[in-house]
Design a protein around this motif. Structure first.
Motif, PDB file in Angstrom:
ATOM      1  N   LEU A 174      34.106   9.417  78.393  1.00 17.68           N
ATOM      2  CA  LEU A 174      34.563   9.695  79.758  1.00 17.68           C
ATOM      3  C   LEU A 174      35.615  10.801  79.783  1.00 17.68           C
ATOM      4  O   LEU A 174      35.608  11.658  80.662  1.00 17.68           O
ATOM      5  N   VAL A 175      36.535  10.766  78.814  1.00 17.51           N
ATOM      6  CA  VAL A 175      37.614  11.768  78.807  1.00 17.51           C
ATOM      7  C   VAL A 175      37.295  12.951  77.881  1.00 17.51           C
ATOM      8  O   VAL A 175      38.128  13.841  77.704  1.00 17.51           O
ATOM      9  N   GLY A 176      36.094  12.963  77.293  1.00 22.96           N
ATOM     10  CA  GLY A 176      35.664  14.118  76.499  1.00 22.96           C
ATOM     11  C   GLY A 176      36.318  14.236  75.148  1.00 22.96           C
ATOM     12  O   GLY A 176      36.552  15.341  74.659  1.00 22.96           O
ATOM     13  N   LEU A 177      36.612  13.101  74.510  1.00 22.21           N
ATOM     14  CA  LEU A 177      37.298  13.146  73.209  1.00 22.21           C
ATOM     15  C   LEU A 177      36.521  12.455  72.091  1.00 22.21           C
ATOM     16  O   LEU A 177      37.110  12.052  71.090  1.00 22.21           O
ATOM     17  N   GLU A 178      35.195  12.363  72.253  1.00 22.70           N
ATOM     18  CA  GLU A 178      34.400  11.687  71.202  1.00 22.70           C
ATOM     19  C   GLU A 178      34.665  12.288  69.832  1.00 22.70           C
ATOM     20  O   GLU A 178      34.750  11.580  68.840  1.00 22.70           O
ATOM     21  N   ALA A 179      34.817  13.615  69.789  1.00 21.72           N
ATOM     22  CA  ALA A 179      34.961  14.301  68.501  1.00 21.72           C
ATOM     23  C   ALA A 179      36.361  14.140  67.910  1.00 21.72           C
ATOM     24  O   ALA A 179      36.603  14.529  66.767  1.00 21.72           O
ATOM     25  N   LEU A 230      52.347  20.092  81.365  1.00 16.54           N
ATOM     26  CA  LEU A 230      51.150  20.864  81.018  1.00 16.54           C
ATOM     27  C   LEU A 230      51.136  22.228  81.714  1.00 16.54           C
ATOM     28  O   LEU A 230      51.704  22.381  82.794  1.00 16.54           O
ATOM     29  N   ASP A 231      50.451  23.199  81.093  1.00 16.75           N
ATOM     30  CA  ASP A 231      50.333  24.514  81.739  1.00 16.75           C
ATOM     31  C   ASP A 231      49.373  24.413  82.928  1.00 16.75           C
ATOM     32  O   ASP A 231      48.638  23.442  83.046  1.00 16.75           O
ATOM     33  N   PRO A 232      49.400  25.426  83.816  1.00 10.76           N
ATOM     34  CA  PRO A 232      48.624  25.328  85.059  1.00 10.76           C
ATOM     35  C   PRO A 232      47.121  25.087  84.859  1.00 10.76           C
ATOM     36  O   PRO A 232      46.516  24.304  85.589  1.00 10.76           O
ATOM     37  N   GLN A 233      46.545  25.743  83.856  1.00 10.23           N
ATOM     38  CA  GLN A 233      45.102  25.594  83.634  1.00 10.23           C
ATOM     39  C   GLN A 233      44.768  24.180  83.163  1.00 10.23           C
ATOM     40  O   GLN A 233      43.799  23.566  83.626  1.00 10.23           O
ATOM     41  N   THR A 234      45.582  23.665  82.246  1.00 13.55           N
ATOM     42  CA  THR A 234      45.367  22.303  81.745  1.00 13.55           C
ATOM     43  C   THR A 234      45.622  21.299  82.858  1.00 13.55           C
ATOM     44  O   THR A 234      44.910  20.295  82.985  1.00 13.55           O
ATOM     45  N   ILE A 283      43.080  18.322  84.077  1.00 16.10           N
ATOM     46  CA  ILE A 283      43.462  16.900  84.091  1.00 16.10           C
ATOM     47  C   ILE A 283      43.337  16.339  85.504  1.00 16.10           C
ATOM     48  O   ILE A 283      42.833  15.224  85.709  1.00 16.10           O
ATOM     49  N   LEU A 284      43.748  17.118  86.502  1.00 13.36           N
ATOM     50  CA  LEU A 284      43.616  16.645  87.886  1.00 13.36           C
ATOM     51  C   LEU A 284      42.144  16.457  88.255  1.00 13.36           C
ATOM     52  O   LEU A 284      41.785  15.487  88.931  1.00 13.36           O
ATOM     53  N   GLU A 285      41.298  17.370  87.785  1.00 15.38           N
ATOM     54  CA  GLU A 285      39.856  17.227  88.050  1.00 15.38           C
ATOM     55  C   GLU A 285      39.308  15.958  87.400  1.00 15.38           C
ATOM     56  O   GLU A 285      38.483  15.253  87.981  1.00 15.38           O
ATOM     57  N   LEU A 286      39.787  15.684  86.178  1.00 15.81           N
ATOM     58  CA  LEU A 286      39.351  14.456  85.495  1.00 15.81           C
ATOM     59  C   LEU A 286      39.790  13.219  86.281  1.00 15.81           C
ATOM     60  O   LEU A 286      39.010  12.275  86.473  1.00 15.81           O
ATOM     61  N   ILE A 287      41.035  13.236  86.759  1.00 15.90           N
ATOM     62  CA  ILE A 287      41.544  12.084  87.518  1.00 15.90           C
ATOM     63  C   ILE A 287      40.719  11.901  88.793  1.00 15.90           C
ATOM     64  O   ILE A 287      40.344  10.781  89.150  1.00 15.90           O
ATOM     65  N   ARG A 288      40.376  13.002  89.443  1.00 15.82           N
ATOM     66  CA  ARG A 288      39.577  12.884  90.656  1.00 15.82           C
ATOM     67  C   ARG A 288      38.167  12.351  90.351  1.00 15.82           C
ATOM     68  O   ARG A 288      37.642  11.500  91.060  1.00 15.82           O
ATOM     69  N   ALA A 289      37.589  12.837  89.259  1.00 21.34           N
ATOM     70  CA  ALA A 289      36.245  12.382  88.879  1.00 21.34           C
ATOM     71  C   ALA A 289      36.255  10.876  88.591  1.00 21.34           C
ATOM     72  O   ALA A 289      35.346  10.141  88.995  1.00 21.34           O
ATOM     73  N   ILE A 290      37.300  10.420  87.911  1.00 17.33           N
ATOM     74  CA  ILE A 290      37.420   8.998  87.582  1.00 17.33           C
ATOM     75  C   ILE A 290      37.634   8.181  88.850  1.00 17.33           C
ATOM     76  O   ILE A 290      37.052   7.108  89.029  1.00 17.33           O
ATOM     77  N   ASN A 291      38.453   8.701  89.746  1.00 14.53           N
ATOM     78  CA  ASN A 291      38.695   8.046  91.046  1.00 14.53           C
ATOM     79  C   ASN A 291      37.365   7.814  91.771  1.00 14.53           C
ATOM     80  O   ASN A 291      37.092   6.723  92.283  1.00 14.53           O
ATOM     81  N   ARG A 292      36.512   8.818  91.763  1.00 13.16           N
ATOM     82  CA  ARG A 292      35.223   8.703  92.465  1.00 13.16           C
ATOM     83  C   ARG A 292      34.296   7.761  91.736  1.00 13.16           C
ATOM     84  O   ARG A 292      33.659   6.895  92.333  1.00 13.16           O
ATOM     85  N   LYS A 293      34.214   7.943  90.418  1.00 12.63           N
ATOM     86  CA  LYS A 293      33.244   7.184  89.619  1.00 12.63           C
ATOM     87  C   LYS A 293      33.572   5.699  89.606  1.00 12.63           C
ATOM     88  O   LYS A 293      32.687   4.855  89.699  1.00 12.63           O
ATOM     89  N   LEU A 294      34.872   5.376  89.472  1.00  8.60           N
ATOM     90  CA  LEU A 294      35.262   3.970  89.297  1.00  8.60           C
ATOM     91  C   LEU A 294      35.834   3.353  90.571  1.00  8.60           C
ATOM     92  O   LEU A 294      36.266   2.203  90.554  1.00  8.60           O
ATOM     93  N   ILE A 351      49.665  17.851  94.754  1.00  7.65           N
ATOM     94  CA  ILE A 351      49.301  17.069  95.947  1.00  7.65           C
ATOM     95  C   ILE A 351      48.122  17.739  96.652  1.00  7.65           C
ATOM     96  O   ILE A 351      47.133  17.088  97.005  1.00  7.65           O
ATOM     97  N   LYS A 352      48.241  19.060  96.835  1.00  6.84           N
ATOM     98  CA  LYS A 352      47.182  19.790  97.545  1.00  6.84           C
ATOM     99  C   LYS A 352      45.863  19.720  96.792  1.00  6.84           C
ATOM    100  O   LYS A 352      44.799  19.672  97.401  1.00  6.84           O
ATOM    101  N   ASP A 353      45.930  19.725  95.464  1.00  4.22           N
ATOM    102  CA  ASP A 353      44.695  19.751  94.668  1.00  4.22           C
ATOM    103  C   ASP A 353      43.908  18.449  94.735  1.00  4.22           C
ATOM    104  O   ASP A 353      42.682  18.487  94.773  1.00  4.22           O
ATOM    105  N   ILE A 354      44.584  17.301  94.688  1.00  6.06           N
ATOM    106  CA  ILE A 354      43.758  16.082  94.591  1.00  6.06           C
ATOM    107  C   ILE A 354      44.077  14.965  95.571  1.00  6.06           C
ATOM    108  O   ILE A 354      43.292  14.019  95.660  1.00  6.06           O
ATOM    109  N   CYS A 355      45.187  15.032  96.286  1.00  2.00           N
ATOM    110  CA  CYS A 355      45.547  13.842  97.075  1.00  2.00           C
ATOM    111  C   CYS A 355      44.873  13.812  98.440  1.00  2.00           C
ATOM    112  O   CYS A 355      44.656  14.837  99.077  1.00  2.00           O
TER     113      CYS A 355
END
Ligand code: ADP
Ligand code: ADP
Length: 232
Positions: free
Chosen positions: A127-132, A171-175, A179-190, A204-208
């Protein structure tokens, strides 16, 4: 999903009492991503720590999923805390444990068998992309990867609520965006209810969906992100 009713929190300090929260009323609906924004010292951390009762409010009531946490004894509270996951600014990972072991840690504490733990941890790694990265140690990971471990660990006990305390501030802006995209994806999925504490408007503007502005221990404003942050 979360209801705070007249929450007050006063700390005792050598210099005298510090009123960190002065009567907070908030309702957060199931499945919502709710932001709490404010300057340093406004009371954000105290507020989020009152939701899972890491801090006991001086007055007021905390309800999560219909249950009143402020009325519980220690044993009940321990059980109910499994419903509330949390991630942190500095990740709070165990440095001498691998990625796999960090995610497994809360399950091991709960007495789960190694086989069942594996059944839970493997999909979380995916789910978080860390299998490796399962066998690596935190020191071998980037900041974004460390926070992915934090997220997977927080989700291990299948919480209904995820509390994020300045989770992207280190975290830097790109990271941060990833991470915010991952949190949003998890919010939707679960269908997870998410509370995001931040001092950064962009987060706040990005995900809330909704936001409350906290200032000196009171809610100055709350509503949909569009209503609060769109200038008339
Ligand atoms: P924020 O997260 O918005 O920066 P905090 O909740 O950390 O705000 O702090 C709110 C207020 O409570 C501040 O005045 C802070 O100094 C005070 N405070 C926080 N924790 C403690 C503590 N353990 N003891 C005494 N005062 C505290
Ligand atoms: P213990 O704490 O009892 O030494 P571990 O936490 O090391 O046990 O491992 C528990 C289970 O998780 C074992 O079945 C182990 O094979 C598995 N495991 C540990 N690390 C990994 C990993 N990186 N990838 C997949 N499975 C792992």
């Amino acid at each position: 999903m979360i209801k705070l009713s007249h929450i007050e929190k006063t700390y005792d300090s050598p210099a005298g009492p510090v009123a960190a929260l002065k009567g907070i009323d908030l309702e957060i609906a199931r499945g919502e991503i709710f932001g709490i924004i404010g300057l340093s010292g406004a009371g954000k951390s105290t507020l989020v720590r009152c939701i899972n009762m890491l801090e006991r409010p001086t007055a007021g009531q905390v309800f999560v999923d219909g249950k009143e946490l402020t009325a519980m004894d220690a044993a009940e509270l321990r059980k109910t805390r499994k419903d509330i996951g949390m991630i942190f600014q500095h990740f709070n990972l165990l440095s001498s444990a691998t990625v796999y072991e960090n995610i497994a840690f809360p399950l091991k504490l709960a007495g789960m068998s190694a086989d069942k733990i594996r059944e839970k941890v493997e999909p979380l790694l995916k789910l978080v992309g860390l299998e490796a990265k399962a066998s690596q140690y935190p020191s071998q990971l980037s900041g974004g990867q460390k926070q992915r471990v934090g997220i997977a660990r927080a989700l291990a006990s299948e919480p209904k609520v995820l509390l994020c305390d300045e989770a992207t501030s280190a975290l830097d802006p790109q990271t941060t965006k990833a991470i915010l995209e991952l949190i949003r994806a998890i919010n939707r999925k679960l269908q997870l209810t998410v509370v995001v504490i931040t001092h950064e408007m962009q987060v706040i503007k990005d995900i809330c969906d909704k936001v409350a502005v906290i200032d000196q221990g009171v809610i100055a404003e709350q509503g949909s992100v569009i209503d609060i942050f769109t200038n008339p």
